[in-house]
Motif scaffolding. Structure first.
Motif, PDB file in Angstrom:
ATOM      1  N   VAL A 110       0.833  -1.198   0.000  1.00 43.34           N
ATOM      2  CA  VAL A 110       0.000   0.000   0.000  1.00 43.34           C
ATOM      3  C   VAL A 110       0.875   1.257   0.000  1.00 43.34           C
ATOM      4  O   VAL A 110       1.684   1.471   0.903  1.00 43.34           O
ATOM      5  CB  VAL A 110      -0.946   0.007   1.217  1.00 43.34           C
ATOM      6  CG1 VAL A 110      -1.814   1.264   1.209  1.00 43.34           C
ATOM      7  CG2 VAL A 110      -1.830  -1.240   1.217  1.00 43.34           C
ATOM      8  N   ALA A 111       0.692   2.086  -1.032  1.00 40.18           N
ATOM      9  CA  ALA A 111       1.401   3.362  -1.122  1.00 40.18           C
ATOM     10  C   ALA A 111       0.608   4.414  -0.364  1.00 40.18           C
ATOM     11  O   ALA A 111      -0.554   4.666  -0.676  1.00 40.18           O
ATOM     12  CB  ALA A 111       1.569   3.773  -2.579  1.00 40.18           C
ATOM     13  N   ALA A 112       1.225   5.022   0.640  1.00 43.65           N
ATOM     14  CA  ALA A 112       0.496   5.977   1.475  1.00 43.65           C
ATOM     15  C   ALA A 112       1.475   6.815   2.273  1.00 43.65           C
ATOM     16  O   ALA A 112       2.515   6.319   2.710  1.00 43.65           O
ATOM     17  CB  ALA A 112      -0.443   5.241   2.431  1.00 43.65           C
ATOM     18  N   THR A 113       1.109   8.105   2.468  1.00 43.32           N
ATOM     19  CA  THR A 113       1.913   8.970   3.330  1.00 43.32           C
ATOM     20  C   THR A 113       1.056   9.717   4.347  1.00 43.32           C
ATOM     21  O   THR A 113       1.558  10.125   5.391  1.00 43.32           O
ATOM     22  CB  THR A 113       2.708   9.999   2.503  1.00 43.32           C
ATOM     23  OG1 THR A 113       1.815  10.725   1.655  1.00 43.32           O
ATOM     24  CG2 THR A 113       3.761   9.294   1.647  1.00 43.32           C
ATOM     25  N   GLY A 114      -0.226   9.918   4.052  1.00 45.72           N
ATOM     26  CA  GLY A 114      -1.115  10.619   4.976  1.00 45.72           C
ATOM     27  C   GLY A 114      -1.667   9.699   6.043  1.00 45.72           C
ATOM     28  O   GLY A 114      -1.564   8.469   5.947  1.00 45.72           O
TER      29      GLY A 114
END
Length: 299
Positions: free
Chosen positions: A172-176
Motif C-alpha cells: 500500500v502506497a500511502a503517506t497521509g
C-alpha cells in the motif's frame, strides 16, 4: 531483514523486445519486477504504452522465480470487481508470484481520461479506502455482495481464489494518516516515493529525514492495529527524491544511497529499468553492476 533490490519496467515495449527485458530482470537476480499501472504517464504519453495486467501475464509466462507486480494500481480507472478477477487469474498464471502495489492515484491523465470530473482530495481518500476494503473481500471470500458509496458488488464470485493465501499481498502506497491506517490494516508491505514537496527544492538529507518520519508514523499506525512494524516491509520507489539520478552514477554511489535508506528503515529499493533519453537514462552497464553487486554489499 536484508535489503531487497527490485526493478520497475515501464510498459513501453512491444513484446518482442519486452520479453527480453523481463527475462533480463530475472537473470540479474532482482527480487521483484514491477510495472506502472497507468493508461498513460507524463512524458511518455505520446509514445508506446501497454496495459499492466496483460504485460505482467506475459512476463509470468517467460519467468519462473522473480516476483511480479504493479507499482501501483489505483481507483482512477479500475473497479474492484473486475480487477479482482484479473488479479486472481494473474496469481494463478504466475504460480503465486504477484504483489499488488496499490495507491489512491493522483491527478492527470488517468484521473480524467474516462471523462469524469477530477476528484477532490477527500473523495480520492474515501474512494481509496472503499476500493481497498472491497478488493480485500473479493480476494479472500468466495461470494461478495457489497454496497458502498462508490463501489458495489452483487454476488461477485472469485473461485477458486488466489494461489497465495489468504490472498496475494498488497503493498500500500500511502503517506497521509488515512492511507497509513489502510496500510496498517490491509498491507503486507508499504510503499513511498519520499516527500513530493522536496523533489524540486529539497536536499537528500531533508528527503531522508522525511522518509524516516513517514516510517515512524507508519509504525504508530501498525502498533495501533496491533501489528509488529518490523513485520511489514517498507519499500522505496526511487527516482522521485532530490537525489534524482545521482545514486546511479556508480556502484559506490548507489550503495551509499541504499545504505542510508536502509538505516532509516527501508527494506526494499525499487529502481527503474534504464530508458535512454528520459529521467531514467542511467548507464546500463552501471545499472547491471548495481543489480549484481549491490545486494551483497548491503547485506
Amino acid at each position: 531483514m536484508s535489503m531487497r533490490l527490485s526493478t520497475v519496467i515501464l510498459p513501453i515495449y512491444r513484446w518482442t523486445e519486452g520479453r527480453k527485458v523481463w527475462e533480463g530482470a530475472e537473470e540479474l537476480g532482482f527480487h521483484a519486477a514491477y510495472t506502472y499501472d497507468h493508461l498513460s504517464w507524463r512524458t511518455f504519453r505520446d509514445g508506446p504504452w501497454y496495459g499492466a495486467i496483460p504485460t505482467l501475464t506475459a512476463a509470468a509466462g517467460v519467468t519462473s522465480t522473480i516476483r511480479l507486480g504493479t507499482m501501483v494500481t489505483s481507483p482512477n480507472f479500475r473497479h474492484p470487481v473486475t480487477l479482482a478477477k484479473e488479479l486472481m487469474t494473474l496469481d494463478d498464471v504466475s504460480d503465486g508470484r504477484v504483489t499488488l502495489g496499490i495507491g489512491s492515484g493522483g491527478t492527470g491523465f488517468d484521473a480524467l481520461v474516462l471523462g469524469q470530473e477530477e476528484w477532490s482530495p477527500r473523495e480520492r481518500a474515501d474512494r481509496f479506502a472503499e476500493f481497498v476494503e472491497l478488493l480485500d473481500r473479493l480476494l479472500t471470500q468466495g461470494d461478495i455482495t457489497f454496497g458502498g458509496s462508490y463501489y458495489s458488488a452483487v454476488e461477485a464470485r472469485n473461485i477458486p481464489g488466489c494461489v497465495q493465501t489468504p490472498r496475494l499481498p498488497f503493498a500500500v502506497a500511502a503517506t497521509g494518516p488515512r492511507g497509513m491506517r489502510l496500510a496498517a490494516k490491509y498491507g503486507q508491505a508499504w510503499v513511498t516515493t519520499g516527500d513530493p514537496a522536496l523533489y524540486e527544492t529539497g536536499t537528500p538529507e531533508e528527503s531522508l529525514a522525511a522518509i524516516r518520519g513517514q516510517i515512524e508514523r507508519l509504525g504508530s499506525a501498525l502498533r495501533d492495529a496491533a501489528r509488529e512494524p518490523a513485520g511489514v516491509p517498507k519499500v522505496l520507489l526511487t527516482g522521485f527524491t532530490p537525489d534524482r539520478a545521482a545514486p546511479f552514477s556508480s556502484l559506490d554511489a548507489f550503495v551509499d544511497f541504499a545504505g542510508r535508506h536502509a538505516e532509516a528503515g527501508i527494506d526494499e529499493i525499487v529502481v527503474h529499468w534504464p530508458i535512454p533519453d528520459s529521467d531514467f537514462g542511467y548507464d546500463h552497464a552501471i545499472f547491471e553492476q548495481i543489480a549484481i553487486e549491490a545486494p551483497g554489499q548491503l547485506g
